[in-house]
Scaffold this motif. Structure first.
Motif, short mmCIF file in Angstrom:
data_model
loop_
_atom_site.label_atom_id
_atom_site.label_comp_id
_atom_site.label_asym_id
_atom_site.label_seq_id
_atom_site.Cartn_x
_atom_site.Cartn_y
_atom_site.Cartn_z
N GLU A 156 0.84 -1.20 0.00
CA GLU A 156 0.00 0.00 0.00
C GLU A 156 0.87 1.25 0.00
N ARG A 157 0.36 2.30 -0.65
CA ARG A 157 1.06 3.57 -0.67
C ARG A 157 0.12 4.72 -0.33
N ILE A 170 -1.25 6.94 -7.55
CA ILE A 170 0.08 6.56 -7.06
C ILE A 170 0.52 5.27 -7.75
N LYS A 171 1.70 5.30 -8.36
CA LYS A 171 2.20 4.11 -9.05
C LYS A 171 2.29 2.94 -8.07
N SER A 191 -5.68 -2.17 -14.02
CA SER A 191 -7.03 -1.84 -14.48
C SER A 191 -7.66 -0.70 -13.69
N ILE A 192 -7.09 -0.37 -12.50
CA ILE A 192 -7.66 0.73 -11.71
C ILE A 192 -6.64 1.81 -11.38
N ILE A 193 -5.36 1.53 -11.54
CA ILE A 193 -4.32 2.49 -11.19
C ILE A 193 -3.91 3.29 -12.42
N THR A 194 -4.35 4.52 -12.51
CA THR A 194 -4.05 5.35 -13.68
C THR A 194 -2.58 5.75 -13.75
N THR A 197 1.83 0.72 -13.03
CA THR A 197 2.33 -0.28 -12.08
C THR A 197 3.78 -0.63 -12.39
N HIS A 198 4.42 -1.26 -11.41
CA HIS A 198 5.78 -1.79 -11.59
C HIS A 198 5.77 -3.22 -11.08
N LEU A 199 5.98 -4.16 -11.97
CA LEU A 199 5.96 -5.57 -11.59
C LEU A 199 7.34 -5.98 -11.08
#
Length: 423
Positions: A156-157, A170-171, A191-194, A197-199
């Motif tokens: 979480e961020r 927030i990425k 799908s929800i984080i505009t 992401t970083h895998l």
């Protein structure tokens, strides 16, 4: 298969995440706190992380999306993705408390089915997901990890009280227990984080990335707090020094202050504990924590010096503390270091009023035994600006202090012409 998501824990982290997912998926929000669930079902979030309108909108369930809030385990049985967002505090000796995480894992384990994915968001030291949580999931489900069910970790961020850096903005770091599951977890959040992401390559890497974020910030603030102590002895204004230094492009502009809350004031201990388990005693991390934990006493001592300098009688002095939450414009009082200032001064038999329009009166009373005042009085011998709530910028400090009163600005944001000293 259409994903049905369950969020375990509806606090500062879980609720905003549940609301965001519920805009696109069918989501069940689960929490063992019955009163919390009832409050949210009425359409209000006391943490103020989610607006009443946003909450009420997602509570209107449709076939494709919507949020159901419950404390009934039967309501989460048909979910295929479980996201755990319970708190991870420390005890009075600063040792990690994993019991909320363990209990949540037991709950999920009892309803886990083949091919389900369990994602953890709670801040932990590297290894907790696979070494502590997975065995519990296996025990209670009788399923085999990475054969029958899978796990992910996406720290979480959330920044409580921040209306700019919200969940979607927030990425997000993601990870999975296998390469394929990592991609599934990543696509789910994408799908929800505009912000994107970083895998991460492994769950342990993702766990470590989170815990060092807060440890790094803690150490940086500790450095500036130490500078504040030094510059105070030299008769130099720390904020003026930082303002000058910040003109260099690569200067990291941190400010001195109290460092509490459920993240920065706690997470470094998780990393230090794990380091100790593998035979390394942390030097910098724990030194930073010790210094930051000492700032409440330091501030109280500086205030006492000012009182002596102005011939203000310490015993029975009338004191106003502005703020009790752990940060500005936020109702969260968990692990607030404002209480350290209060406790240090209270031992001198001062009469201390605490005013905080953001804090819940009952919660403060139950947690710290302090009766908040609902209205500021006049003629205070000492006024301490502890938390930088927006409302405090508009106070007429000259009007509410005594003729010879002291105004001490912990946050360093008040005008210089109204204060006697600042941290």
């Amino acid at each position: 298969m259409k994903n049905k998501i369950t969020i375990i824990g509806l606090g500062y982290v879980g609720l905003p995440l549940a609301v965001e997912f519920a805009k696109k998926y069918n989501v069940v929000g689960f929490d063992i706190n019955h009163s919390r669930v009832s409050e949210l079902n009425s359409g209000h979030d006391y943490t103020l992380e989610v607006s009443d309108s946003d909450l009420k909108n997602v509570l209107k369930n449709t076939e494709k999306s919507g949020l159901k809030l419950t404390n009934n385990v039967n309501d989460i049985k048909d979910s295929n993705i479980f996201i755990v967002t319970v708190p991870t505090p420390v005890d009075r000796n600063n040792r990690p408390i994993l019991s909320p995480l363990i209990k949540a894992s037991e709950t999920v384990g009892n309803v886990l089915k083949p091919n389900d994915i369990v994602i953890y968001e709670s801040t932990v030291y590297p290894g907790v997901t696979e070494d502590e949580c997975v065995p519990i999931l296996e025990k209670y489900s009788s399923l085999k990890f990475n054969t029958d069910f899978f796990c992910g970790y996406s720290p979480e961020r959330i920044n409580p009280g921040d209306k700019t850096h919200t969940v979607a903005n927030i990425k997000k770091v993601t990870s999975g227990s296998t390469l394929e599951v990592g991609k599934i977890v990543d696509e789910l959040y994408k799908s929800i984080i505009t912000a994107g992401t970083h895998l991460a390559p492994t769950i342990k890497v993702a766990e470590a990335s989170k815990v060092i974020e807060n440890a790094q910030r803690d150490v940086n603030i500790a450095f500036v707090n130490e500078l504040a102590i030094i510059f105070n002895k030299l008769g130099i204004d720390t904020h003026d020094v930082l303002e000058a230094a910040a003109t260099k492009w690569n200067f990291l502009h941190f400010k001195p202050g109290l460092v509490g809350g459920h993240c920065i004031g706690v997470d470094p201990f998780y990393l230090a504990q794990k380091a100790q388990e593998v035979g390394y005693h942390s030097e910098i991390i724990l030194a930073g924590r010790r210094l930051n934990d000492s700032m409440g006493d330091y501030i109280a001592t500086e205030i006492l010096k000012l009182m002596v300098k102005k011939d203000i009688k310490v015993k029975k002095a009338k004191v106003l503390m502005l703020g009790i939450t752990f940060k500005e414009n936020c109702p969260d009082i968990r692990n607030t270091k404002a209480i350290d200032v209060y406790t240090s001064l209270k031992q001198y038999d001062m009469s201390i009023d605490v005013y905080d329009p953001w804090a819940d009166f009952k919660e403060v009373k139950d947690e710290y035994g302090i009766e908040l005042i609902s209205q500021i009085e006049n003629n205070y011998d000492v006024i301490i600006h502890v938390v930088a709530h927006s409302e405090f910028l508009n106070i007429n400090y000259k009007k509410i202090k005594s003729h010879n009163g002291v105004v001490y600005d912990v946050k360093g944001v008040l005008s210089k012409n109204v204060i006697d000293e600042r941290l």
